[in-house]
Design a protein around this motif. Sequence first.
Motif, PDB file in Angstrom:
ATOM      1  N   ALA A  19      -6.023   2.644 -86.366  1.00  0.00           N
ATOM      2  CA  ALA A  19      -5.744   3.190 -87.698  1.00  0.00           C
ATOM      3  C   ALA A  19      -4.609   4.206 -87.645  1.00  0.00           C
ATOM      4  N   GLU A  20      -4.588   5.021 -86.578  1.00  0.00           N
ATOM      5  CA  GLU A  20      -3.512   6.013 -86.444  1.00  0.00           C
ATOM      6  C   GLU A  20      -2.146   5.339 -86.310  1.00  0.00           C
ATOM      7  N   ASP A  21      -2.106   4.235 -85.585  1.00  0.00           N
ATOM      8  CA  ASP A  21      -0.840   3.509 -85.420  1.00  0.00           C
ATOM      9  C   ASP A  21      -0.377   2.898 -86.737  1.00  0.00           C
ATOM     10  N   ARG A  22      -1.325   2.354 -87.495  1.00  0.00           N
ATOM     11  CA  ARG A  22      -0.947   1.789 -88.808  1.00  0.00           C
ATOM     12  C   ARG A  22      -0.439   2.883 -89.741  1.00  0.00           C
ATOM     13  N   LEU A  23      -1.086   4.045 -89.698  1.00  0.00           N
ATOM     14  CA  LEU A  23      -0.653   5.165 -90.533  1.00  0.00           C
ATOM     15  C   LEU A  23       0.739   5.628 -90.125  1.00  0.00           C
ATOM     16  N   ALA A  24       0.992   5.703 -88.824  1.00  0.00           N
ATOM     17  CA  ALA A  24       2.318   6.101 -88.344  1.00  0.00           C
ATOM     18  C   ALA A  24       3.375   5.082 -88.751  1.00  0.00           C
ATOM     19  N   ASP A  25       3.020   3.802 -88.739  1.00  0.00           N
ATOM     20  CA  ASP A  25       3.958   2.763 -89.190  1.00  0.00           C
ATOM     21  C   ASP A  25       4.308   2.949 -90.667  1.00  0.00           C
TER      22      ASP A  25
ATOM     23  N   GLY B  97       8.418   4.821 -94.622  1.00  0.00           N
ATOM     24  CA  GLY B  97       8.655   5.590 -95.841  1.00  0.00           C
ATOM     25  C   GLY B  97       7.675   5.280 -96.953  1.00  0.00           C
ATOM     26  N   GLU B  98       6.590   4.591 -96.664  1.00  0.00           N
ATOM     27  CA  GLU B  98       5.597   4.260 -97.687  1.00  0.00           C
ATOM     28  C   GLU B  98       4.788   5.485 -98.085  1.00  0.00           C
ATOM     29  N   ILE B  99       4.613   6.442 -97.162  1.00  0.00           N
ATOM     30  CA  ILE B  99       3.901   7.686 -97.469  1.00  0.00           C
ATOM     31  C   ILE B  99       4.761   8.846 -96.987  1.00  0.00           C
ATOM     32  N   ASP B 100       4.562  10.005 -97.618  1.00  0.00           N
ATOM     33  CA  ASP B 100       5.358  11.176 -97.222  1.00  0.00           C
ATOM     34  C   ASP B 100       4.642  11.959 -96.119  1.00  0.00           C
ATOM     35  N   GLY B 101       5.279  13.020 -95.643  1.00  0.00           N
ATOM     36  CA  GLY B 101       4.760  13.807 -94.528  1.00  0.00           C
ATOM     37  C   GLY B 101       3.435  14.468 -94.822  1.00  0.00           C
ATOM     38  N   ASP B 102       3.280  14.996 -96.039  1.00  0.00           N
ATOM     39  CA  ASP B 102       2.018  15.665 -96.388  1.00  0.00           C
ATOM     40  C   ASP B 102       0.854  14.675 -96.386  1.00  0.00           C
TER      41      ASP B 102
ATOM     42  N   GLN C 178      -2.400  14.682 -93.879  1.00  0.00           N
ATOM     43  CA  GLN C 178      -3.727  14.747 -94.472  1.00  0.00           C
ATOM     44  C   GLN C 178      -4.594  13.572 -93.993  1.00  0.00           C
ATOM     45  N   ARG C 179      -4.035  12.383 -94.050  1.00  0.00           N
ATOM     46  CA  ARG C 179      -4.800  11.208 -93.631  1.00  0.00           C
ATOM     47  C   ARG C 179      -5.074  11.219 -92.125  1.00  0.00           C
ATOM     48  N   MET C 180      -4.102  11.684 -91.339  1.00  0.00           N
ATOM     49  CA  MET C 180      -4.297  11.747 -89.901  1.00  0.00           C
ATOM     50  C   MET C 180      -5.423  12.728 -89.559  1.00  0.00           C
TER      51      MET C 180
ATOM     52  N   LEU D   5      -7.967  13.476 -91.510  1.00  0.00           N
ATOM     53  CA  LEU D   5      -9.228  12.827 -91.889  1.00  0.00           C
ATOM     54  C   LEU D   5      -9.652  11.796 -90.840  1.00  0.00           C
ATOM     55  N   LEU D   6      -8.696  11.024 -90.353  1.00  0.00           N
ATOM     56  CA  LEU D   6      -9.040  10.023 -89.344  1.00  0.00           C
ATOM     57  C   LEU D   6      -9.585  10.664 -88.083  1.00  0.00           C
ATOM     58  N   ARG D   7      -8.974  11.735 -87.656  1.00  0.00           N
ATOM     59  CA  ARG D   7      -9.408  12.382 -86.410  1.00  0.00           C
ATOM     60  C   ARG D   7     -10.748  13.094 -86.578  1.00  0.00           C
ATOM     61  N   GLU D   8     -11.045  13.562 -87.787  1.00  0.00           N
ATOM     62  CA  GLU D   8     -12.329  14.229 -88.032  1.00  0.00           C
ATOM     63  C   GLU D   8     -13.490  13.234 -88.037  1.00  0.00           C
ATOM     64  N   HIS D   9     -13.220  12.001 -88.443  1.00  0.00           N
ATOM     65  CA  HIS D   9     -14.299  11.027 -88.633  1.00  0.00           C
ATOM     66  C   HIS D   9     -14.340   9.972 -87.537  1.00  0.00           C
ATOM     67  N   ARG D  10     -14.003  10.324 -86.331  1.00  0.00           N
ATOM     68  CA  ARG D  10     -14.109   9.364 -85.215  1.00  0.00           C
ATOM     69  C   ARG D  10     -15.519   9.208 -84.790  1.00  0.00           C
TER      70      ARG D  10
END
Length: 91
Positions: A62-68, A73-78, A82-84, A86-91
């Motif tokens: 999921a982290e790799d897909r988010l980084a892609d 440019g599909e999502i901005d830095g903020d 934020q999503r990263m 959330l992903l790391r909190e819910h492992r």
Amino acid sequence: MCGYGWGNGWHSGWGWGGVVMSVLMVLLVVAVVVAITFAARYLSGSASLHHRSGAGPEGMRAEDRLADRFARGEIDGDEFRQRMTLLREHR
């Protein structure tokens, strides 16, 4: 006859030892082929990605897909941060 006395020829072979050795030789050849196949797959890195931890159905974490998505440019830095988080909190 013709020079084949008792103890010579076909009937004086290895007996059951020959049968056992033949079976063991076949098993050895099969084991070597299987070992070479697994070694080749391991060294080439062609093991399926769904056995690795955290891989999604497409084979990417999921982290790799988010980084892609962030890199394209599909999502901005903020949103990325934020999503990263959330992903790391819910492992």
